[in-house]
Design a protein around this motif. Structure first.
Motif: not given
Ligand SMILES: *Cc1c(COP(=O)(O)O)cnc(C)c1O
Length: 385
Positions: A1-12, A310-325
């Motif tokens: 699967m092609k992976r798509i990186y869309m988390d450039h505020s974390a690192t590039t 769910l996005l990660d399963i589809k190969g898309i890397a993003v980030s979230t503003g809430s952490a689920c503990s």
């Protein structure tokens, strides 16, 4: 699967041209810049070239650049370096939405007996300038406000804040880690005394960065040793990293207009298509005064980490503003300070675009987002769908 990186505020990803520039400095030109022989001179020359490159890109003088290990250390150096060790209780003004590198350094300074005022932001994430101005005291030594926020992308009125600082005889620092390479950053136009940069956020290697310190700004070192960087930051320099950082800065500057126009086009297309096709969504951060690569969305009846997975399963890397503990959902300190309706607070996604993203990837993201939100809302007891 092609992976798509869309988390450039974390690192590039490191640009291949940057890697090429670095490689010889691991092998043939491995010298220590403090050595007097030819190996040392090669390293010293590389260091000097990189210093010129970084300085030129932000309108500074080479001697105003101190190389560090990255944004975190630069922020630490600015805040801890400006507070005198020996002359009583000092006061710093910052904002509630700063990066942890600033906030946790402030907490440390408070634990040492100093005082910090955390200025609030409005619902778009813009610092309340009136509150900032009235919080200046006789013992205020520094105002530190980030240029652009790493979560919601809001760009602060730095020029105006710097003017207030200057008028009151207070030093001004800005964390420009997210703004460099995306919007113009010039130390004179911004009117700042200190400015933090990180290499790995602009397609350079990790572990390199700089603090710009305007001539005449007196700060003290936080790392002691063999007096590298004119005594301001001891430790044998990370020459390959610094060479890569210099190259990355030059590239970012050369490509700025083209890259930011392209990213902004993708950003705006993404936002309008999400709003056209998905209900109960809001854009976090300022609608126009925002980084060209930042999209921060909140969806009602969908939880951030579930969307991310769910996005990660589809190969898309993003980030979230809430952490689920395990039990509680904790929204980020940035989103929490924007006064967002509770229903939207825990369903946030940060999509941060980069120079290698394409409009086809945006098409795919929109498609996957629609499916993901539908799926999660179908399972949500709150959605009533
Ligand atoms: C990433 C980041 C930092 C930290 O930089 P490092 O080089 O990873 O230490 C500091 N401030 C902001 C706004 C950032 O986004």
């Amino acid at each position: 699967m092609k992976r798509i990186y869309m988390d450039h505020s974390a690192t590039t990803p490191t640009d291949p041209q940057v890697v090429d520039a670095m490689l010889p400095y691991f092998t043939e030109m491995f010298g220590n810049s403090s050595s007097l022989h030819s190996f040392g001179r090669e390293a010293a020359e590389a260091l000097s070239t990189a210093r010129q490159q970084v300085a030129e890109c932000i309108g500074a003088l080479p001697e105003e650049i101190i190389f560090t290990s990255g944004g975190t250390e630069s922020d630490n150096m600015a805040l801890r370096g400006i507070v005198p060790y020996d002359s009583g209780k000092k006061h710093i003004i910052t904002s509630v939405i700063e990066h942890p590198a600033v906030l946790n350094t402030c907490a440390f300074l408070e634990s040492m007996g100093h005082e910090v005022t955390y200025v609030p932001v409005n619902t778009d994430g813009v610092v309340d300038i009136d509150k900032l101005e009235v919080s200046i005291r006789d013992n205020t030594v520094l105002i530190s406000i980030m240029h652009a926020n790493n979560e919601v992308g809001t760009i602060q009125p730095i020029r105006e804040i710097a003017g207030i600082a200057k008028k009151n005889g207070v030093y001004f620092h800005t964390d420009a880690v997210q703004s460099v390479g995306k919007i113009p950053v010039n130390v004179d136009e911004l009117g700042v005394d200190m400015l933090s940069i990180s290499s790995h956020k602009i397609h350079g290697p990790k572990g390199a960065g700089a603090l710009y310190v305007r001539k005449g700004t007196v700060i003290r070192p936080i790392v002691f040793g063999g007096n590298h960087e004119k005594g301001m930051r001891s430790g044998t320099e990370n020459i390959p990293g610094i060479v890569g950082f210099g190259r990355a800065m030059t590239l970012a500057k050369q490509r700025l207009d083209e890259d930011s126009a392209r990213m902004q086009q993708m950003r705006d297309s993404l936002i309008s298509r999400v709003f056209d096709s998905i209900s109960h969504v809001r854009l976090n951060g300022h609608p126009t005064q925002r980084l060209p690569n930042n999209v921060n969305l909140s969806f009602k009846y969908a939880e951030g980490e579930s969307m991310l997975m769910l996005l990660d399963i589809k190969g898309i890397a993003v980030s979230t503003g809430s952490a689920c503990s395990s039990k509680s959902l904790k929204a980020s300190h940035v989103l929490s300070s924007l006064n967002i309706e509770d229903d939207y607070l825990h369903g946030s996604l940060r999509i941060s675009l980069g120079r290698e993203n394409t409009m086809e990837e945006i098409d795919y993201l929109v498609e996957v987002l629609q499916e993901t939100i539908l799926k999660l809302r179908a399972m949500s007891p709150l959605s009533g769908q």
